[in-house]
Design a protein around this motif. Structure first.
Motif, PDB file in Angstrom:
ATOM      1  N   MET A  23       0.833  -1.095   0.051  1.00  0.00           N
ATOM      2  CA  MET A  23       0.122   0.073   0.008  1.00  0.00           C
ATOM      3  C   MET A  23       1.054   1.329  -0.013  1.00  0.00           C
ATOM      4  O   MET A  23       0.631   2.366  -0.393  1.00  0.00           O
ATOM      5  N   VAL A  24       2.166   1.316   0.679  1.00  0.00           N
ATOM      6  CA  VAL A  24       2.924   2.279   0.750  1.00  0.00           C
ATOM      7  C   VAL A  24       3.318   2.623  -0.606  1.00  0.00           C
ATOM      8  O   VAL A  24       3.521   3.882  -1.025  1.00  0.00           O
ATOM      9  N   ASN A  25       3.846   2.018  -1.523  1.00  0.00           N
ATOM     10  CA  ASN A  25       4.381   2.213  -2.663  1.00  0.00           C
ATOM     11  C   ASN A  25       3.245   2.802  -3.604  1.00  0.00           C
ATOM     12  O   ASN A  25       3.460   3.652  -4.380  1.00  0.00           O
ATOM     13  N   GLU A  26       2.266   2.150  -3.668  1.00  0.00           N
ATOM     14  CA  GLU A  26       0.906   2.449  -4.302  1.00  0.00           C
ATOM     15  C   GLU A  26       0.629   4.069  -3.841  1.00  0.00           C
ATOM     16  O   GLU A  26       0.251   4.895  -4.728  1.00  0.00           O
ATOM     17  N   LEU A  27       0.579   4.229  -2.639  1.00  0.00           N
ATOM     18  CA  LEU A  27       0.363   5.730  -1.967  1.00  0.00           C
ATOM     19  C   LEU A  27       1.553   6.651  -2.532  1.00  0.00           C
ATOM     20  O   LEU A  27       1.063   7.753  -3.003  1.00  0.00           O
ATOM     21  N   MET A  28       2.666   6.333  -2.589  1.00  0.00           N
ATOM     22  CA  MET A  28       3.540   7.239  -3.089  1.00  0.00           C
ATOM     23  C   MET A  28       3.362   7.413  -4.362  1.00  0.00           C
ATOM     24  O   MET A  28       3.713   8.676  -4.965  1.00  0.00           O
ATOM     25  N   LYS A  29       2.994   6.607  -5.177  1.00  0.00           N
ATOM     26  CA  LYS A  29       2.674   6.845  -6.945  1.00  0.00           C
ATOM     27  C   LYS A  29       1.626   7.886  -6.990  1.00  0.00           C
ATOM     28  O   LYS A  29       1.709   8.714  -7.545  1.00  0.00           O
ATOM     29  N   GLU A  30       0.694   7.594  -6.157  1.00  0.00           N
ATOM     30  CA  GLU A  30      -0.694   8.325  -6.168  1.00  0.00           C
ATOM     31  C   GLU A  30      -0.302   9.819  -5.797  1.00  0.00           C
ATOM     32  O   GLU A  30      -0.575  10.785  -6.509  1.00  0.00           O
ATOM     33  N   LEU A  31       0.669   9.989  -4.765  1.00  0.00           N
ATOM     34  CA  LEU A  31       1.101  11.389  -4.324  1.00  0.00           C
ATOM     35  C   LEU A  31       2.004  11.883  -5.301  1.00  0.00           C
ATOM     36  O   LEU A  31       2.622  13.089  -5.345  1.00  0.00           O
ATOM     37  N   GLY A  32       2.711  11.111  -6.115  1.00  0.00           N
ATOM     38  CA  GLY A  32       3.881  11.668  -7.111  1.00  0.00           C
ATOM     39  C   GLY A  32       5.097  11.658  -6.275  1.00  0.00           C
ATOM     40  O   GLY A  32       5.924  12.764  -6.818  1.00  0.00           O
ATOM     41  N   LEU A  33       5.230  11.018  -5.386  1.00  0.00           N
ATOM     42  CA  LEU A  33       6.652  11.060  -4.596  1.00  0.00           C
ATOM     43  C   LEU A  33       7.789  10.301  -5.090  1.00  0.00           C
ATOM     44  O   LEU A  33       7.535   9.100  -5.709  1.00  0.00           O
ATOM     45  N   ASP A  34       8.999  10.502  -4.996  1.00  0.00           N
ATOM     46  CA  ASP A  34       9.992   9.766  -5.170  1.00  0.00           C
ATOM     47  C   ASP A  34      10.247   8.649  -4.316  1.00  0.00           C
ATOM     48  O   ASP A  34      10.071   8.881  -3.045  1.00  0.00           O
ATOM     49  N   GLU A  35      10.714   7.601  -4.665  1.00  0.00           N
ATOM     50  CA  GLU A  35      11.073   6.397  -3.652  1.00  0.00           C
ATOM     51  C   GLU A  35      12.097   6.509  -3.186  1.00  0.00           C
ATOM     52  O   GLU A  35      13.232   6.065  -3.598  1.00  0.00           O
ATOM     53  N   THR A  36      12.357   7.379  -1.965  1.00  0.00           N
ATOM     54  CA  THR A  36      13.354   7.806  -1.345  1.00  0.00           C
ATOM     55  C   THR A  36      13.110   7.071   0.010  1.00  0.00           C
ATOM     56  O   THR A  36      12.120   6.994   0.560  1.00  0.00           O
ATOM     57  N   GLU A  51       9.568   7.041   1.893  1.00  0.00           N
ATOM     58  CA  GLU A  51       8.980   5.775   2.389  1.00  0.00           C
ATOM     59  C   GLU A  51       8.844   5.622   3.986  1.00  0.00           C
ATOM     60  O   GLU A  51       7.564   5.048   4.344  1.00  0.00           O
ATOM     61  N   ALA A  52       9.641   6.129   4.735  1.00  0.00           N
ATOM     62  CA  ALA A  52       9.356   6.190   6.115  1.00  0.00           C
ATOM     63  C   ALA A  52       8.191   7.104   6.637  1.00  0.00           C
ATOM     64  O   ALA A  52       7.382   6.421   7.503  1.00  0.00           O
ATOM     65  N   LEU A  53       8.184   8.197   5.966  1.00  0.00           N
ATOM     66  CA  LEU A  53       7.067   9.173   6.114  1.00  0.00           C
ATOM     67  C   LEU A  53       5.615   8.353   5.839  1.00  0.00           C
ATOM     68  O   LEU A  53       4.790   8.438   6.710  1.00  0.00           O
ATOM     69  N   ILE A  54       5.631   7.860   4.465  1.00  0.00           N
ATOM     70  CA  ILE A  54       4.118   7.491   4.031  1.00  0.00           C
ATOM     71  C   ILE A  54       4.085   6.123   4.915  1.00  0.00           C
ATOM     72  O   ILE A  54       2.874   6.002   5.263  1.00  0.00           O
ATOM     73  N   SER A  55       5.033   5.333   5.233  1.00  0.00           N
ATOM     74  CA  SER A  55       4.627   4.078   6.083  1.00  0.00           C
ATOM     75  C   SER A  55       4.195   4.473   7.345  1.00  0.00           C
ATOM     76  O   SER A  55       3.221   3.845   7.806  1.00  0.00           O
ATOM     77  N   SER A  56       4.397   5.639   8.057  1.00  0.00           N
ATOM     78  CA  SER A  56       4.156   5.986   9.282  1.00  0.00           C
ATOM     79  C   SER A  56       2.714   6.590   9.154  1.00  0.00           C
ATOM     80  O   SER A  56       2.081   6.118   9.865  1.00  0.00           O
ATOM     81  N   LEU A  57       2.522   7.181   8.223  1.00  0.00           N
ATOM     82  CA  LEU A  57       0.859   7.978   8.057  1.00  0.00           C
ATOM     83  C   LEU A  57      -0.025   6.740   7.466  1.00  0.00           C
ATOM     84  O   LEU A  57      -0.941   6.715   8.237  1.00  0.00           O
ATOM     85  N   VAL A  58       0.500   5.906   6.744  1.00  0.00           N
ATOM     86  CA  VAL A  58      -0.528   4.611   6.404  1.00  0.00           C
ATOM     87  C   VAL A  58      -0.641   4.015   7.824  1.00  0.00           C
ATOM     88  O   VAL A  58      -1.813   3.401   8.222  1.00  0.00           O
ATOM     89  N   ALA A  59       0.256   3.574   8.684  1.00  0.00           N
ATOM     90  CA  ALA A  59       0.205   2.555   9.877  1.00  0.00           C
ATOM     91  C   ALA A  59      -0.915   3.621  10.819  1.00  0.00           C
ATOM     92  O   ALA A  59      -1.828   2.997  11.347  1.00  0.00           O
ATOM     93  N   ASP A  60      -0.622   4.897  10.812  1.00  0.00           N
ATOM     94  CA  ASP A  60      -1.666   5.750  11.751  1.00  0.00           C
ATOM     95  C   ASP A  60      -3.034   5.812  10.962  1.00  0.00           C
ATOM     96  O   ASP A  60      -4.019   5.575  11.540  1.00  0.00           O
ATOM     97  N   ALA A  61      -3.033   5.738   9.722  1.00  0.00           N
ATOM     98  CA  ALA A  61      -4.438   5.762   9.060  1.00  0.00           C
ATOM     99  C   ALA A  61      -5.132   4.531   9.172  1.00  0.00           C
ATOM    100  O   ALA A  61      -6.200   4.601   9.469  1.00  0.00           O
TER     101      ALA A  61
END
Length: 101
Positions: A1-14, A18-28
């Motif tokens: 889900m993290v990689n999918e969301l990063m693509k949806e947000l147009g974020l580079d895979e750094t 990845e750490a930020l989006i992983s944290s936000l997904v876990a919280d969500a």
């Protein structure tokens, strides 16, 4: 889900993204799960597309507004309501089945 969301947000895979989006997904996930039912588990919803969309929606909101200063979106609220109704319907079905025993 993290990689999918990063693509949806147009974020580079750094690593930082990845750490930020992983944290936000876990919280969500935790917030959404708690919003649906106090007894639901992530395993109950791991393959539920509606739950996953709710998580992505909330994680996106948290990405842009960490404090949710405007509250959650109406779209997120609608998805959670649908998920809650599914839980209530299942509970009603189980209660009805148990009454017939």
């Amino acid at each position: 889900m993290v990689n999918e969301l990063m693509k949806e947000l147009g974020l580079d895979e750094t690593p930082d993204n990845e750490a930020l989006i992983s944290s936000l997904v876990a919280d969500a996930q935790l917030i959404t799960l708690d919003s649906i039912s106090s007894t639901a588990t992530q395993d109950d919803y791991k393959n539920n597309n509606l739950f996953n969309r709710a998580v992505k929606t909330l994680a996106t909101q948290l990405f842009y507004d960490r404090t949710l200063s405007e509250g959650t979106s109406l779209g997120y609220q609608m998805i959670v309501t649908h998920l809650q109704m599914g839980v209530l319907s299942s509970a009603d079905t189980n209660a009805t089945s148990n009454e017939n025993i």
